[in-house]
Each structure stands twice: as structure tokens, then as C-alpha cells.
Design an enzyme around this catalytic site. Structure first.
Site, short mmCIF file in Angstrom:
data_model
loop_
_atom_site.label_atom_id
_atom_site.label_comp_id
_atom_site.label_asym_id
_atom_site.label_seq_id
_atom_site.Cartn_x
_atom_site.Cartn_y
_atom_site.Cartn_z
N SER A 14 0.83 -1.21 0.00
CA SER A 14 0.00 0.00 0.00
C SER A 14 0.86 1.26 0.00
CB SER A 14 -0.91 0.02 1.24
OG SER A 14 -1.54 1.27 1.31
N SER A 16 -0.57 4.18 0.57
CA SER A 16 -1.30 5.16 1.39
C SER A 16 -0.43 5.80 2.47
CB SER A 16 -2.52 4.51 2.04
OG SER A 16 -3.49 4.23 1.06
N THR A 61 -8.91 -1.31 3.05
CA THR A 61 -8.74 -1.80 1.69
C THR A 61 -9.07 -3.29 1.63
OG1 THR A 61 -7.29 -1.78 -0.23
CG2 THR A 61 -6.19 -2.06 1.89
N LYS A 65 -13.57 -3.98 2.84
CA LYS A 65 -14.44 -2.83 2.59
C LYS A 65 -15.92 -3.09 2.89
CE LYS A 65 -11.40 -0.52 -0.64
NZ LYS A 65 -11.23 0.24 -1.87
N ALA A 126 -16.01 -7.70 -10.83
CA ALA A 126 -17.15 -7.40 -9.95
C ALA A 126 -16.70 -7.43 -8.50
CB ALA A 126 -18.27 -8.41 -10.20
N ARG A 150 -15.74 -12.85 -14.62
CA ARG A 150 -15.47 -14.28 -14.81
C ARG A 150 -16.55 -15.11 -14.12
NH1 ARG A 150 -10.02 -16.48 -12.18
NH2 ARG A 150 -11.17 -15.74 -10.35
N THR A 151 -16.86 -14.75 -12.88
CA THR A 151 -17.96 -15.41 -12.17
C THR A 151 -19.20 -14.54 -12.34
OG1 THR A 151 -16.29 -16.08 -10.55
CG2 THR A 151 -18.59 -16.43 -9.93
#
Ligand code: ATR
Length: 263
Positions: A14, A16, A61, A65, A126, A150-151
Site C-alpha cells: 500500500s 497510502s 482496503t 471494505k 465485480a 469471470r464469475t
């Protein structure tokens, strides 16, 4: 000294902390921002530290989330609509979950010479960040949002949050104005999506949420086919800027040195 954290698993890579600490230092704020790798069973006790005022703010993250939501007192409108939280803070003794990935995507896109309104958008993936991208795209008045994952079932599930989206089979690519890679494919230099991206056509906008590596194979192919390409660097910078604004009350500058963090 105020303490801030980004939590995730993995978290090693990360950026951040570098970004927030740069803004903290340049503005002489008495604070520190650290990263912490977390197991899910430690989530609740960590969030409680916000209530106890031991931690001032947390960025969340992958993969927390959504999982973090039950441990919060209240969600902002954006976090509620996307079921995704990346920024946590205390307000009136309540632990609030907010989503600045939406701002990140919107402000990041506005940096580029691409007028997104009334455009047809295809999103690949997704996962956790996609609900924020859909929310931002709707705000920016695109004409059509299509998801290919994909799924497929996971893409269909997004219809519970946004009933106007289209879901197509994985790889069923046709003519779109903008194609967004929101999968994790590309995080490793050699990763390939194995899709026929030439079906998107030319003079389109290829956008990758991934910013490290700077140019994924998805972007390389897009460029080769004669399209405009951008990575997710500014999305990342603006989500951080928005979180910083919530915690510190002003919008820090994006200067050369900020950009250099990503070089
Ligand atoms: P999560 O799904 O836990 O939110 P993520 O990193 O946010 O994790 O999302 C990963 C995304 O990349 C998913 O859309 C995933 O597709 P699946 O839902 O089918 O798992 C996608 N992804 C990961 N590896 C992939 C691959 N080799 N090919 C295509 N899509 C892939």
C-alpha cells in the site's frame, strides 16, 4: 499525536502511508499514518479504537471494505449505496464509514480529456471496488453500464445495488466507448486477461484501476490497438485526498512530489 491507519490483507504494497505522511509532514500536522495487516477476527476491536479515540481515522482496503460494515455505527449515503467503506472516522461519538473511492474515480477521470457523459461503459470485474465505480459513473451521467465478470453470478449480485446495469458473459465484448479493468489481473507484470480486446474498436478509452505496475498488459494492448489509456494513479490519489480532507479539514495539494511517489 494523532494516529491514522490503513488496514488490509495483504497490505505490504500500500502506498497510502507514503502519500498521507507526505501531506501530514508538508502541512506540519502532528500525526502519523501507518499500515497494519489484519486478520478478520481483529477487525471489531481495532474499529473500537476509533471510539476510544486511540485512533483518529482508518482507511480500509481489500478484503475488508464490506466486512467492516457491521462494526460501524453509521454509514454515509455513498457507503450505504455501494455497501463499501474505505474511510472511517468519529463524528459526535459515532463511528462513521464513508466511501471516498467514488470521489477518487470521479475526480481521477476528470483529469483526462475524455467527456464521459452519455458514453457506453464496460467494466471487467465485480470485486470490491466496482460498486464505487458504478456509483461514480451514474453520477457522471453515462448512458449505459455493462459488467462482465469471470464469475457471472457476482456481477448479477451487483444488480441488487444498481438495478439499471447490464450483465453479460465473461469476454462478450462488443462496441463500448470506455472499458475499465477492475479485475486484479495485471497486478503481476505477466498477468493476461486472455480476452479479444480488439472487439472494443479504436479510439476508445482503456482505463485500468491498477496503478502498479504502471502499464498492465490490458493497457499495453489497448494502446497498441489505437486507444487512449490511463492507469488508476489519480483515482488512488484522489481517494486519499478526499479521506485526508475528512480527517484534517482541508484539501492538500497534488504537486510534483506527490506524483513522484508513484514513479
Ligand atoms: P474480491 O472479489 O474479494 O472483492 P477483488 O480483488 O476486489 O477481490 O476482485 C477481484 C476481481 O478480479 C474479481 O472480479 C475476479 O473475478 P471472480 O469474481 O471471477 O473471482 C477478478 N479476477 C481475478 N482473477 C481473474 C482471472 N484470472 N481472470 C478473470 N478475472 C479475474
Amino acid at each position: 499525536m494523532k494516529k491514522f491507519l490503513v488496514i488490509g490483507n495483504p497490505i505490504e504494497h500500500s502506498l497510502s502511508p507514503k502519500l498521507h505522511n507526505f501531506w501530514i509532514n508538508i502541512n506540519n500536522i502532528d500525526a502519523v499514518y501507518e499500515k497494519q495487516k489484519l486478520e478478520v477476527d481483529k477487525l471489531e476491536s481495532l474499529i473500537f479504537k476509533i471510539k476510544e479515540k486511540k485512533i483518529e481515522g482508518i482507511n480500509v482496503t481489500v478484503p475488508f471494505k464490506k466486512i467492516v460494515i457491521p462494526f460501524l455505527d453509521k454509514l454515509s449515503f455513498e457507503a450505504q449505496k455501494t455497501q463499501s467503506v474505505n474511510t472511517i472516522y468519529l463524528d459526535n461519538n459515532e463511528v462513521i464509514g464513508h466511501n471516498t473511492d467514488i470521489d477518487g474515480f470521479e475526480l481521477g477521470i476528470k483529469k483526462f480529456k475524455f467527456n464521459i457523459s452519455n458514453k457506453k461503459i464496460l467494466i471487467l470485474g465485480a470485486g470490491g471496488v466496482v460498486s464505487s465505480i458504478i456509483f461514480a459513473l451514474k453520477k457522471m451521467n453515462v448512458s449505459e453500464i455493462t459488467i462482465s465478470n469471470r464469475t457471472k453470478q457476482k456481477a448479477e449480485k451487483l444488480k441488487d445495488l444498481f438495478n439499471s446495469i447490464n450483465v453479460i458473459e465473461w469476454g462478450e465484448i462488443s462496441n463500448f466507448d470506455m472499458i475499465i479493468n477492475a479485475t486484479s489481473v495485471g497486478l503481476k507484470e505477466k498477468d493476461e486477461l486472455n480476452l479479444d480486446l480488439s472487439l472494443v474498436g479504436q479510439n476508445k478509452f482503456f482505463y485500468d484501476v491498477i496503478y502498479n505496475p504502471k502499464e498492465t498488459n490490458f493497457l499495453k494492448v489497448g494502446k497498441k490497438l489505437g486507444n487512449m489509456t490511463e492507469n488508476g494513479k489519480f483515482m488512488f490519489i484522489y481517494q486519499a485526498l478526499s479521506a485526508f480532507n475528512i480527517w484534517h479539514g482541508f484539501r492538500p495539494e497534488i504537486n510534483e512530489e506527490v506524483i513522484k511517489i508513484f514513479d
